[in-house]
Every structure is written in C-alpha cells, then in structure tokens.
Design a protein around this motif. Structure first.
Motif, PDB file in Angstrom:
ATOM      1  N   ILE A 154       0.863  -1.183   0.000  1.00  0.00           N
ATOM      2  CA  ILE A 154       0.000   0.000   0.000  1.00  0.00           C
ATOM      3  C   ILE A 154       0.895   1.227   0.000  1.00  0.00           C
ATOM      4  CG2 ILE A 154      -1.698   1.343   1.287  1.00  0.00           C
ATOM      5  CD1 ILE A 154      -2.854  -1.302   2.265  1.00  0.00           C
ATOM      6  N   GLU A 155       0.669   2.110  -0.975  1.00  0.00           N
ATOM      7  CA  GLU A 155       1.424   3.354  -1.076  1.00  0.00           C
ATOM      8  C   GLU A 155       0.448   4.512  -1.086  1.00  0.00           C
ATOM      9  OE1 GLU A 155       4.110   3.445  -4.432  1.00  0.00           O
ATOM     10  OE2 GLU A 155       4.368   1.272  -4.303  1.00  0.00           O
ATOM     11  N   LEU A 156       0.695   5.495  -0.231  1.00  0.00           N
ATOM     12  CA  LEU A 156      -0.121   6.703  -0.183  1.00  0.00           C
ATOM     13  C   LEU A 156       0.807   7.888  -0.375  1.00  0.00           C
ATOM     14  CD1 LEU A 156      -2.938   7.913   0.329  1.00  0.00           C
ATOM     15  CD2 LEU A 156      -2.369   7.951   2.756  1.00  0.00           C
ATOM     16  N   GLN A 157       0.537   8.676  -1.406  1.00  0.00           N
ATOM     17  CA  GLN A 157       1.399   9.794  -1.734  1.00  0.00           C
ATOM     18  C   GLN A 157       0.554  11.045  -1.905  1.00  0.00           C
ATOM     19  OE1 GLN A 157       3.870   9.081  -5.145  1.00  0.00           O
ATOM     20  NE2 GLN A 157       4.208  11.236  -5.500  1.00  0.00           N
ATOM     21  N   GLU A 158       0.961  12.128  -1.221  1.00  0.00           N
ATOM     22  CA  GLU A 158       0.250  13.392  -1.352  1.00  0.00           C
ATOM     23  C   GLU A 158       0.800  14.150  -2.562  1.00  0.00           C
ATOM     24  OE1 GLU A 158      -1.301  17.133   1.363  1.00  0.00           O
ATOM     25  OE2 GLU A 158       0.034  15.643   2.226  1.00  0.00           O
TER      26      GLU A 158
END
Length: 165
Positions: A154-158
C-alpha cells in the motif's frame, strides 16, 4: 455459468490493512496477489470506507470468464480479462489505484496487467478505508471463508500543489 452481476453482500471479506488519508489531494495504490481456489467462484479486492462499509472501490473477478465487475458503485461489468479462463491456485496480481481530490475519488484497477476504468465516487475522506480481499460465498454462510493472498503493498502519496481538472 454465473451470469448475474454480483453484489458486495455475496462476498466474505477479510480486512488486510487500514488506510487513513492525511492531505486533500492524494494517490493511493493498493496492490495484492490473490489466488482463486476455483474457477466458478468470484474473488474480490476492495478498498471500503469503514464508516459505513458501502462506499469505496470493490472489484470482483470471475475466473471462468475473466469478467471484472464493480460491486460497490453500480457500475456492473467493467471489462473482461483477455487470458480467461484463469487457473485455480494461480496468483492474479491486482492493483487498485485511487486519486483523491477532496472527497472525490477517481479510480482504475489493474488486474493481471490489464487496466480497467472504475466508476468515480465520493465519500468522507476522514473515515479510514479497509484494504480487503475475499471470495464469493455460495452457501449463504460467511464463516470460515478466507482466500489466499500474498505480496500486499500500500502506497499513499500526497500531491504537491493544487491539481485542477
């Protein structure tokens, strides 16, 4: 052959992780390998809001025909895998991609290397989302219905700055 569009309630879901959004414009990539145990039972990969367990992105795959369905937002069949029928116990690489702009979510699914557009939706971005896997239940009971999965990422990037469409 199973020809009806499935509903989210037909699946036994297993939460594998939780995602909390931080900013206002973000990209989320949820990747997992899931193994169909039978070609006549659908499998599912989903990112579902924990606020009501109904909002989000849920993709069901029918190994016998390669049918790929949206089972969360009324989109129905969104495409077919070109290499169907799939083999039991052969892992399928699934990636759900969500681009969040405030409370609006624009999505696509990459299943076995093929990309499918997914219906956009809107939901409360402050509610955590559950990353889920699962399989179709035929007996009506959801007890002890787990599916095999591996290689969770899981990757979360703003996004920097403001993005306009």
């Amino acid at each position: 052959m199973n020809l009806e569009i499935p509903a989210l309630e037909q699946f036994s879901l297993q939460a594998v992780d939780e995602i909390r959004f931080k900013g206002s414009n973000e990209e989320l990539k949820y990747s997992v390998e899931i193994e169909p145990q039978s070609i006549t039972s659908r499998i599912i990969v989903a990112l579902i809001s924990q606020k009501d367990n109904k909002e989000g992105m849920a993709v069901a795959i029918y190994p016998a025909t390669g049918e790929v369905c949206d089972v969360c937002n009324g989109g129905g069949v969104i495409g077919y895998l070109s290499n169907a029928p799939l083999r039991p116990n052969q892992p399928i690489q699934c990636e759900l991609n969500i681009f969040r702009f405030g409370k609006n979510f624009v999505c696509n699914a990459n299943i076995g290397g093929e990309t499918f557009l997914y219906p956009a939706f809107s939901c409360d971005p402050t509610a955590p989302m559950a990353a889920m896997v699962g399989k179709e239940c035929h007996s009506g009971s959801k007890a002890h219905h787990t599916c095999n999965w591996n290689h969770l990422s899981i990757e979360l990037q703003e996004f920097d700055g403001v993005i306009a469409a």
